[in-house]
Design an enzyme around this catalytic site. Sequence first.
Site, PDB file in Angstrom:
ATOM      1  N   CYS A 117      41.631  22.598  42.830  1.00 12.25           N
ATOM      2  CA  CYS A 117      41.028  23.907  43.000  1.00 12.25           C
ATOM      3  C   CYS A 117      41.156  24.386  44.432  1.00 12.25           C
ATOM      4  CB  CYS A 117      39.565  23.900  42.626  1.00 12.25           C
ATOM      5  SG  CYS A 117      38.818  25.508  42.933  1.00 12.25           S
ATOM      6  N   GLY A 144      44.258  30.483  29.709  1.00 11.27           N
ATOM      7  CA  GLY A 144      43.259  30.800  30.728  1.00 11.27           C
ATOM      8  C   GLY A 144      42.850  32.260  30.706  1.00 11.27           C
TER       9      GLY A 144
HETATM   10  C1  LIG Z   1      37.926  32.787  36.802  1.00 11.32           C
HETATM   11  C2  LIG Z   1      38.644  31.484  36.764  1.00 11.32           C
HETATM   12  C3  LIG Z   1      37.944  30.281  36.977  1.00 11.32           C
HETATM   13  C4  LIG Z   1      38.595  29.049  36.961  1.00 11.32           C
HETATM   14  N1  LIG Z   1      37.874  27.896  37.130  1.00 11.32           N
HETATM   15  C5  LIG Z   1      38.509  26.680  37.040  1.00 11.32           C
HETATM   16  C6  LIG Z   1      37.773  25.459  37.119  1.00 11.32           C
HETATM   17  O1  LIG Z   1      36.556  25.456  37.225  1.00 11.32           O
HETATM   18  N2  LIG Z   1      38.453  24.280  37.079  1.00 11.32           N
HETATM   19  C7  LIG Z   1      39.818  24.248  36.926  1.00 11.32           C
HETATM   20  O2  LIG Z   1      40.402  23.169  36.890  1.00 11.32           O
HETATM   21  N3  LIG Z   1      40.533  25.393  36.823  1.00 11.32           N
HETATM   22  C8  LIG Z   1      39.918  26.606  36.876  1.00 11.32           C
HETATM   23  N4  LIG Z   1      40.652  27.769  36.743  1.00 11.32           N
HETATM   24  C9  LIG Z   1      42.116  27.699  36.575  1.00 11.32           C
HETATM   25  C10 LIG Z   1      42.514  27.825  35.098  1.00 11.32           C
HETATM   26  O3  LIG Z   1      41.996  26.766  34.341  1.00 11.32           O
HETATM   27  C11 LIG Z   1      44.061  27.878  34.953  1.00 11.32           C
HETATM   28  O4  LIG Z   1      44.606  26.674  35.468  1.00 11.32           O
HETATM   29  C12 LIG Z   1      44.678  29.046  35.675  1.00 11.32           C
HETATM   30  O5  LIG Z   1      43.861  30.189  35.527  1.00 11.32           O
HETATM   31  C13 LIG Z   1      46.098  29.365  35.206  1.00 11.32           C
HETATM   32  O6  LIG Z   1      46.130  29.730  33.851  1.00 11.32           O
HETATM   33  P1  LIG Z   1      46.138  31.276  33.334  1.00 11.32           P
HETATM   34  O7  LIG Z   1      47.245  31.963  34.054  1.00 11.32           O
HETATM   35  O8  LIG Z   1      46.352  31.166  31.860  1.00 11.32           O
HETATM   36  O9  LIG Z   1      44.819  31.844  33.677  1.00 11.32           O
HETATM   37  C14 LIG Z   1      39.999  29.007  36.753  1.00 11.32           C
HETATM   38  C15 LIG Z   1      40.695  30.202  36.550  1.00 11.32           C
HETATM   39  C16 LIG Z   1      40.049  31.429  36.537  1.00 11.32           C
HETATM   40  C17 LIG Z   1      40.847  32.677  36.327  1.00 11.32           C
END
Ligand SMILES: Cc1cc2nc3c(=O)[nH]c(=O)nc-3n(C[C@H](O)[C@H](O)[C@H](O)COP(=O)(O)O)c2cc1C
Lengths: 303, 303, 281, 281
Positions: free
Chosen positions: A131, A266
């Site tokens: 993160c 996500g």
């Molecule tokens: C608002 C938000 C909060 C997130 N919180 C976490 C988290 O707590 N732990 C984690 O490993 N990834 C977190 N992520 C990352 C997502 O799990 C994912 O890896 C990332 O958004 C890429 O995928 P996407 O393009 O489909 O959103 C978060 C993403 C977003 C947008």
Amino acid sequence: MVDLNVEIAPGVVLKNPVLTASGTFGYGREYADYLNIAELGAIITKGLSLKPKVGNPGVRITETACGMLNAIGLENIGIDSFITDELPVLQKLKAEVIVNIFGNNQDDYAAIAARLDQVEGVRALEINISCPNVKAGGIQFGTDPDAAASLVAAVRKATSLPLITKLSPNVTDIVKIAKAVEDVGSDSVSLINTLMGMAVDLDKKQPMLGNVTGGLSGPAIKPVALRMVYQVAQAVSIPVIGIGGITSAQDALEFLLAGATAVEIGTANFVNPAVGAEIVTGIRDYLELRNYEKVTDFIGSLQ
Amino acid sequence: MVDLNVEIAPGVVLKNPVLTASGTFGYGREYADYLNIAELGAIITKGLSLKPKVGNPGVRITETACGMLNAIGLENIGIDSFITDELPVLQKLKAEVIVNIFGNNQDDYAAIAARLDQVEGVRALEINISCPNVKAGGIQFGTDPDAAASLVAAVRKATSLPLITKLSPNVTDIVKIAKAVEDVGSDSVSLINTLMGMAVDLDKKQPMLGNVTGGLSGPAIKPVALRMVYQVAQAVSIPVIGIGGITSAQDALEFLLAGATAVEIGTANFVNPAVGAEIVTGIRDYLELRNYEKVTDFIGSLQ
Amino acid sequence: MALTGELILYLFKTKILKNSSLTRDIVNLRIAAPEDFCRKAAPGRFIMLGNDNNLSDPLLKRPFGICNWGKNWFEVVIKMVGKGSRQLGLLQEGALLSVHGPLGEGYPVKNSAPVRNHDESVIMVAGGMGIASIASCLLPTAVNDEIKREKVLLYGAAKAEELVLLDKIKECRPNLRIETITDDGSSGRKGFVTELLKTELQVAGNVTFACGPEPMLKSVQQVLQEFNSKGFLSLENRMACGFGVCLGCVQTIVGDAGSGDVKSAKVCTQGPVFPAEEVIF
Amino acid sequence: MALTGELILYLFKTKILKNSSLTRDIVNLRIAAPEDFCRKAAPGRFIMLGNDNNLSDPLLKRPFGICNWGKNWFEVVIKMVGKGSRQLGLLQEGALLSVHGPLGEGYPVKNSAPVRNHDESVIMVAGGMGIASIASCLLPTAVNDEIKREKVLLYGAAKAEELVLLDKIKECRPNLRIETITDDGSSGRKGFVTELLKTELQVAGNVTFACGPEPMLKSVQQVLQEFNSKGFLSLENRMACGFGVCLGCVQTIVGDAGSGDVKSAKVCTQGPVFPAEEVIF
Ligand SMILES: Cc1cc2nc3c(=O)[nH]c(=O)nc-3n(C[C@H](O)[C@H](O)[C@H](O)COP(=O)(O)O)c2cc1C
Ligand SMILES: Cc1cc2nc3c(=O)[nH]c(=O)nc-3n(C[C@H](O)[C@H](O)[C@H](O)COP(=O)(O)OP(=O)(O)OC[C@H]3O[C@@H](n4cnc5c(N)ncnc54)[C@H](O)[C@@H]3O)c2cc1C
Ligand SMILES: Cc1cc2nc3c(=O)[nH]c(=O)nc-3n(C[C@H](O)[C@H](O)[C@H](O)COP(=O)(O)OP(=O)(O)OC[C@H]3O[C@@H](n4cnc5c(N)ncnc54)[C@H](O)[C@@H]3O)c2cc1C
Ligand SMILES: Cc1cc2nc3c(=O)[nH]c(=O)nc-3n(C[C@H](O)[C@H](O)[C@H](O)COP(=O)(O)O)c2cc1C
Ligand code: FES
Ligand code: FES
């Protein structure tokens, strides 16, 4: 009927390869109004730490071209509340649950993994070593192969649960990190977490986000995610879970083709809370139309 | 009338901070139908090597969400043709010319820099240490601080021309690389080059691009670019030139605010060949409306 | 929640029934909706609205207050301020939309889900587009029939043209007293709407509902505190999801009574309307 | 080029005058254009077309053949195959577009800029949407007046419904012989258009113009070689810029005469029409 079962870690067979990504699906029950969460491969919880965490002050999200930046700062209710208040609900809803964990240091990670070890209803842990919003913790582990390996080894010792290590894309060579955690017993890897980005507010002459930088997600990052998934899938022999910009069955199929055993959805959940179920259906229809018997025949079949 | 002059390297004062990015503006004259290229801060040529180069076979470009992938493979006419056939035209058109160079190894880079040393009409060199499409050359230099420093030092010895080192975003810590090249005499740095990405053709079950992976550019990458420009501008004392997803004066102003002394416009030239001139006007209007005397007062003024 | 067997939120695709311009950059959209959805609408609740024709830019849906509704339609008033609102505002009759909602907890009026307070009569304070939220207490027939406890509408805007929805409101509530104020004096007095509020608060025993830009809400909060008067503020923090999962919208509020702590609340599910004294700006 | 003082390419914003559906997924757009632009149009040339209302997704303009033009308008026929073409194809009368063009070097007809060959009569071969390019030799009045040397139009498509523009072509060239062929036999013979070509080539002394999908062009090339007959192929490589700067569209062609070398040509500026024997697929 095409067989959608996938084994994302030894012994962890899911009914289909569609999972929800941490931080975009709350603790799961928030979506129960929109879809039957038991129909998903699994849900991955918001990142949990030992103690509750408040997150970052100021503006936390802003939209960018085909994507969004977030700087939530890993706000969460803490592992104990999760176990008492949320997990029973998820079990009642018959969801497969994977818990995403993080800490400020190796001991924190090991402690939370140990805490979850004997908890019923937890299928696996996803270790967030990536993160970008936690200065003290995540980022160092996620960008250095040795630190990543040592962290995962510590977690490995603390629990018998299957371990998925979630990798950061903000590195020169993600394959090195994937191999390093494979070597110390990670049962699979998931990638990518968000790309580190920034937006500025021209009117206010300030960064848009309270935290200055944030994590970029959404369709904008899909090409980078697909490339990394492909590279890692070529290099490791554990399952790879693909994440990044997936909004449709077509996107999900592209990741499977490139070698992902499963995918996580996500940001798309925010746009369409029912998207996970729609993607399961879309994958099934696609494979059926082409006479596949099982999804595993399709996975990694890129020529 | 607001003063738009910027000094992008010692002695290289440009009439405004809007440059065109290598590989997206040909050798310059292709755009002469659309805008007066003398009105741009400078034009940066397609990457040139000692000998002409043919580039990659197969599909070379594909569109992605708010961006595009390219795997041109640094096709170019070679430095000699450039000097005889293209440069005189650019001089007639009164364009400020910066030559983007690359090679397969350190000697190549030094040789091409030496070749350009005494050539009239070349204001500076931009050293591409970061093209993801050349396996033998670019990428290793661009992702390791020591290799980057040693390369730039070699070029520094070979020419007295001002040097701009163009950095790759595909690294864990771009600040380290920026500092490394600053230390060995790079007069400025430009960033970012493309992010390495991939797309797959689901119907054909093949990678979209002949080269499998390619470089991601366009609005999709702007948040990553802005973050890196901001980080590097905080850390180095040489000028920083911002690149990545700029399509409007507003985008350009955001980069200037974050600390860029100038910007380069890439992919946007394909969509609107007159965009460079429009951005110059847009920046001027914005600053005039807000009573700035000179653009340098605005640069880096993010709070 | 599906857990209880009762569906509270809806996710549907629908059509624009009508797009009427109110000013050069403010439009009023009437949108078709299922009856079940309309039954759950309430003053102060909102929806997330997405253009169904677009690709992935803009990506996220945008939050807008449900300012009026009937049996199988609802209305929103959209000010076109950026790419998302502009794209939605330019859609014409027949265009497809995606909707989530109704979301959030609204004003404590009789027929809204969380009945928090319904004794006093209400001073309504709207600043700029805050009128869309306030209008949801005044326009819908459903509300009209059940509560008629508003005392006055205080409505401030930059200039006269931006005072929208007044005709409609007058039509629905012919007897309502309305006071306007503008930054440039082009309608009503010149000044800020909180000045009008001070006058109203001279008489005690009322409750205030306010919606508008953050600086206005801050000063409403101050004025209420000054007069030791009760009120509710409707916030407009940025939202990505609208249903409590992204944690993008959180607002710091006062913690458990007497503890002196603060905590964070999700504006989308715990708000957007909060007791004025609880919000920590 | 500005260097010579003469502006050859135009970049302008304009409006759709008319959108007529030809099939469920093929439309014919008539677009307003400056007279200067129309004067530079020629058979086989093309434009890059972008939707001016969209944001950055899709990002790039898309190439389409100019299939007809008049004094201050031109037409394109668009098959909606993906996100870019679909968004353009769904635009209605009055919608704004951005255009670059006219681009490329077209077929060697009399009044087109590069007069490469204009003695023989022409066998025109169209496969699927290749008809849009071939039609540019037949529909425009400007062309109609100057050259009338086409011998036959051979037109293949998957099925009868996809044979578009035939009525228009018959109207402009009432005496032109037209042979159709379809994959499923729903119009003309069942088979591929190259079979028709073989029949025509029995008689020598003609030149072939062909446009269609790459596999078709490949077999046209083979057939021409077999009959030792001259021809020109119009290619549709992917393009990002359309004016020779991105090097995305390059095609391998034979190198300098007799050298045995190959070289790469930009389809957008050196093509899209190439002598059939030069293209190396
Ligand atoms: C608002 C938000 C909060 C997130 N919180 C976490 C988290 O707590 N732990 C984690 O490993 N990834 C977190 N992520 C990352 C997502 O799990 C994912 O890896 C990332 O958004 C890429 O995928 P996407 O393009 O489909 O959103 C978060 C993403 C977003 C947008
Ligand atoms: C619960 C709620 C109810 C709302 N009701 C209405 C309504 O009835 N009518 C109406 O016109 N507007 C309403 N808004 C505000 C509306 O959601 C924003 O104006 C809109 O999302 C801006 O999107 P954009 O893409 O046009 O702006 P952007 O291009 O994203 O940004 C333009 C400007 O708007 C600001 N902005 C962006 N997103 C938001 C947001 N979610 N909230 C507030 N400001 C934002 C940005 O800081 C920027 O200054 C409401 C917001 C919330 C949270
Ligand atoms: C010189 C030239 C003239 C053309 N004239 C016409 C015409 O008159 N009418 C017409 O309907 N089409 C024409 N085309 C093809 C048209 O440009 C593509 O169909 C269009 O760009 C696809 O865009 P999309 O976003 O809809 O497709 P995408 O979503 O990008 O892709 C959908 C499918 O189309 C293919 N494709 C994408 N881009 C191109 C491209 N530039 N060329 C060919 N295939 C592509 C992809 O491989 C994919 O299979 C022409 C192409 C060229 C190069
Ligand atoms: C088609 C294409 C070709 C490019 N060729 C080069 C090159 O030869 N040398 C180089 O240093 N960068 C090259 N680039 C990278 C751009 O100069 C620029 O760094 C990148 O595209 C990001 O900017 P943008 O988002 O504005 O396009 C190329 C980019 C594109 C899209
Ligand atoms: S908007 Fe996502 S939690 Fe409130
Ligand atoms: S399309 Fe860019 S060079 Fe041809």
